[in-house]
Design an enzyme around this catalytic site. Sequence first.
Site, PDB file in Angstrom:
ATOM      1  N   GLU A  20       0.850  -1.201   0.000  1.00  0.00           N
ATOM      2  CA  GLU A  20       0.000   0.000   0.000  1.00  0.00           C
ATOM      3  C   GLU A  20       0.886   1.252   0.000  1.00  0.00           C
ATOM      4  OE1 GLU A  20      -3.194   0.961   0.125  1.00  0.00           O
ATOM      5  OE2 GLU A  20      -4.424  -0.672   0.923  1.00  0.00           O
ATOM      6  N   GLU A  36       0.657  -5.745   6.448  1.00  0.00           N
ATOM      7  CA  GLU A  36       0.249  -7.060   6.914  1.00  0.00           C
ATOM      8  C   GLU A  36       1.379  -7.868   7.542  1.00  0.00           C
ATOM      9  OE1 GLU A  36      -1.922  -9.159   3.909  1.00  0.00           O
ATOM     10  OE2 GLU A  36      -3.311  -7.501   3.553  1.00  0.00           O
ATOM     11  N   ASN A 118      -6.325   5.296   7.616  1.00  0.00           N
ATOM     12  CA  ASN A 118      -6.033   4.425   6.483  1.00  0.00           C
ATOM     13  C   ASN A 118      -5.335   5.120   5.325  1.00  0.00           C
ATOM     14  OD1 ASN A 118      -7.038   3.211   3.671  1.00  0.00           O
ATOM     15  ND2 ASN A 118      -6.940   1.543   5.166  1.00  0.00           N
ATOM     16  N   ASN A 173     -11.839   5.037   2.957  1.00  0.00           N
ATOM     17  CA  ASN A 173     -10.574   4.451   2.534  1.00  0.00           C
ATOM     18  C   ASN A 173      -9.724   5.491   1.811  1.00  0.00           C
ATOM     19  OD1 ASN A 173      -8.556   2.740   1.469  1.00  0.00           O
ATOM     20  ND2 ASN A 173      -9.971   1.034   1.289  1.00  0.00           N
ATOM     21  N   ASP A 227     -10.440   2.111  -3.427  1.00  0.00           N
ATOM     22  CA  ASP A 227      -9.308   2.122  -2.503  1.00  0.00           C
ATOM     23  C   ASP A 227      -8.527   3.416  -2.740  1.00  0.00           C
ATOM     24  OD1 ASP A 227      -7.240   1.367  -0.698  1.00  0.00           O
ATOM     25  OD2 ASP A 227      -7.468  -0.737  -1.232  1.00  0.00           O
ATOM     26  N   ASP A 230      -5.653   9.105  -6.959  1.00  0.00           N
ATOM     27  CA  ASP A 230      -4.754  10.221  -7.247  1.00  0.00           C
ATOM     28  C   ASP A 230      -5.278  10.980  -8.470  1.00  0.00           C
ATOM     29  OD1 ASP A 230      -2.587  11.767  -6.622  1.00  0.00           O
ATOM     30  OD2 ASP A 230      -1.062  10.299  -7.198  1.00  0.00           O
ATOM     31  N   HIS A 272      -0.039   6.152  -7.207  1.00  0.00           N
ATOM     32  CA  HIS A 272       0.639   7.426  -6.998  1.00  0.00           C
ATOM     33  C   HIS A 272       1.486   7.736  -8.232  1.00  0.00           C
ATOM     34  CE1 HIS A 272       1.903  10.634  -4.233  1.00  0.00           C
ATOM     35  NE2 HIS A 272       3.109  10.513  -4.734  1.00  0.00           N
ATOM     36  N   HIS A 285      -2.820  -6.562  -4.068  1.00  0.00           N
ATOM     37  CA  HIS A 285      -2.860  -7.569  -3.010  1.00  0.00           C
ATOM     38  C   HIS A 285      -2.956  -8.993  -3.538  1.00  0.00           C
ATOM     39  CE1 HIS A 285      -4.469  -4.353   0.036  1.00  0.00           C
ATOM     40  NE2 HIS A 285      -3.175  -4.241  -0.214  1.00  0.00           N
TER      41      HIS A 285
END
Length: 307
Positions: A20, A36, A118, A173, A227, A230, A272, A285
Amino acid sequence: MATEVQPEFTKLLTGLMGAEGPVFDNEGSMYMVAPEVENSGGYAGQILKIDLENQTSTVLCSPSVDGYGGIPAGCQADKEGNIMVADMRLGILKVQPNGTFSQVCQKDNEGLVMQGCNDCSYDYHGNLWLTAPAGSIAPNPYTRSMEESFGSVYCLTTDGTVKRVATGIRFPNGIAVQHSSDGTPLKVIVAETPTKLLWGFDIHEKTNLKNKTQWGKMPGVLEGGADGMDFDEAGNLLVAHWGSGHVEVFGTSGGDPIKRIKCPFERPSNIHFKPKSKTVYITEHDSHALWKFDWENRGKAQFCETP
């Protein structure tokens, strides 16, 4: 109907657990997070420094406060080279380039315990807007607003005040600030992941929000939703659509996507732009990886790039 496009994707790194928060600082160095990661069954999320030339990552730090490890999720860079991190267990963190970190606060300006954060986005005035989908930060039990609408939005103002400016959201989020052509912050766009909605809030008196309205909606009925996001230089908002295998592209007025970017994975998590370029860095993920692709426009300048 939105046009589907399929640019060439290049995989750079893999195995970054929960990949992330890709971000570039004002010197062009890249960072991201691995939320994680665990240690002895406890949370031990990492902030990573990325060497793009050699396609390697090093652990800048694994934040913990009073023995409670973090779940870092979103990042933004300030003008001094620090990385501001939205953390689901620790709230807001300030990480220096040498790996030293601090927890910005434990309570907001009204004395309420901070919620876990987040994602975050600076406006051009230097205010940091953050989503907070988790319950009260550690040492309180870890809860998330996926079912109950207790998620919030915070503003970390330029004078260091942290205030809750919106609440009642189901897992807020990704977040982005929409500016006018002269650089005035206009709206904060917030992803409500389980409902697939993008909410627009008008920025009021610089650090408050009002007039919550539906700004956009993610297509489809699959599990997942909006999620990280940008803006590009043309004012389009690129939104990672977790679970759909796409990045959705919204025009300046929101609504439905005008284009869909097909990804070679199903669970894109955050995006980004590389500064002053059309290159988009994207995390996912499926293989917990970092990828890149080129978009048709350059990215909108980040706060740390502005004069």
